[in-house]
Structures are given as C-alpha cells and as structure tokens.
Design an enzyme around this catalytic site. Structure first.
Site, mmCIF file in Angstrom:
data_model
loop_
_atom_site.group_PDB
_atom_site.id
_atom_site.type_symbol
_atom_site.label_atom_id
_atom_site.label_comp_id
_atom_site.label_asym_id
_atom_site.label_seq_id
_atom_site.Cartn_x
_atom_site.Cartn_y
_atom_site.Cartn_z
ATOM 1 N N ASP A 58 -22.703 -8.648 -24.370
ATOM 2 C CA ASP A 58 -23.275 -8.993 -23.189
ATOM 3 C C ASP A 58 -23.228 -7.615 -22.319
ATOM 4 O OD1 ASP A 58 -23.800 -11.494 -24.294
ATOM 5 O OD2 ASP A 58 -22.215 -12.286 -23.169
ATOM 6 N N ASP B 201 -17.549 -15.891 -26.371
ATOM 7 C CA ASP B 201 -17.627 -15.252 -25.106
ATOM 8 C C ASP B 201 -16.028 -15.428 -24.778
ATOM 9 O OD1 ASP B 201 -20.025 -14.660 -24.888
ATOM 10 O OD2 ASP B 201 -20.565 -16.587 -23.602
#
Length: 169
Positions: A141, A123
């Site tokens: 995402d 991330d």
C-alpha cells in the site's frame, strides 16, 4: 516497430522485484511472528498490528461475501497491464514516472498475491494519535501511494519543464 527494452520504461522493472521482495518478506515475517489482532508497539504512535483486509483500501467492501476478492484482483491485473504498456511506451529517461509505475505495479502485485493466495491482504502498519488509528496498511500500500504521489509530482514538474524547454528553443 519494436523498441529495445532498455530504451523503454521497462528498464525500471527491476524495481517491481524489489517492491515484491520487501512486501513479501515483511508479510511473511508478520504471518510467522504474530497472531491475528496482535499488536507490538515500536515507537510512540506506531505499532505493528496483524490485520486481515478482505476488501480494498480502508477495508472497502470487506464484508460483501467474497465476490470482491475477484473484483479487486481483476482491477489489479488491469492496472498492472495498463502501467506496463505505459512503461513500454515511455522512454527510460523518464525516471520519475517509470519509478512511480514500477512502485504501483509492485504494490498491486504484492496485494494481488495476498488476495489470491490467502483470500485477504495482510496488513500490519498501524499509525495512531491518541485513540485515533489510521487504517492498518502494508508496504505494498505504501509503495502504491508513493508511486501515485510521484505521478502527481511529475504532473506539477512536467509543465514547468516543457515551458522552460519551449522558451529556450
């Protein structure tokens, strides 16, 4: 009984490749240029921040000993399989839904690759206001969320289209 692929929603699978390439390239760039926990401010309220997510969204179940890696991998595979079937059953002209499915499939596969290859999801997108930070996320995402929003949007648009068509008939 089989349909030509180009007449089905599978015609939109090329978008899965686009999502995968963008997601993979962005994560590789982060892995090659950042150390874990490093932050690089870009503009106010937006940083690049290298984080590892061992769980699911918002690091759900991240600290549960590793079994969740395989659990979430299984969920991703199941979702991809279901969406591929849905794309096959839908017409290529159902653009919004098929693009949404392709975005979700690409995002799910991008995070699945991370989960299986690294044991965690990379991330790096960090939005914040003041001292409050939204949970760090990645392009996969983002595509999953945009795809889900497109499905919801189609749900709102579809009844209007159906009622307009039935009134015109």
């Amino acid at each position: 009984m089989s349909k030509p692929i180009c007449s089905t929603g599978l015609r939109w699978l090329w978008l899965v490749v686009v999502v995968l390439v963008l997601d993979f390239a962005s994560k590789q760039w982060i892995l090659g240029n950042f150390v874990l926990g490093q932050s690089q401010p870009l503009i106010p309220s937006f940083n690049l921040f290298y984080a590892r997510n061992y769980g699911a969204a918002f690091s759900f179940l991240a600290d549960h000993g590793g079994w969740q890696r395989w659990f979430f991998a299984g969920i991703a595979v199941a979702i991809v399989a279901v969406l591929l079937v849905m794309m096959y059953r839908s017409s290529a002209q159902q653009k919004l839904n098929n693009i949404a499915y392709a975005f979700i499939i690409g995002g799910a596969l991008g995070n699945l690759f991370d989960r299986l290859w690294h044991g965690f999801v990379v991330d790096f997108i960090d939005f914040y206001v003041g001292n409050w930070h939204y949970p760090t996320f990645n392009l996969a995402d983002s595509f999953i969320c945009v795809g889900a929003a497109m499905i919801v949007l189609e749900g709102f648009l579809s009844p209007a289209n159906k009622s307009a068509k039935s009134k015109g008939e």
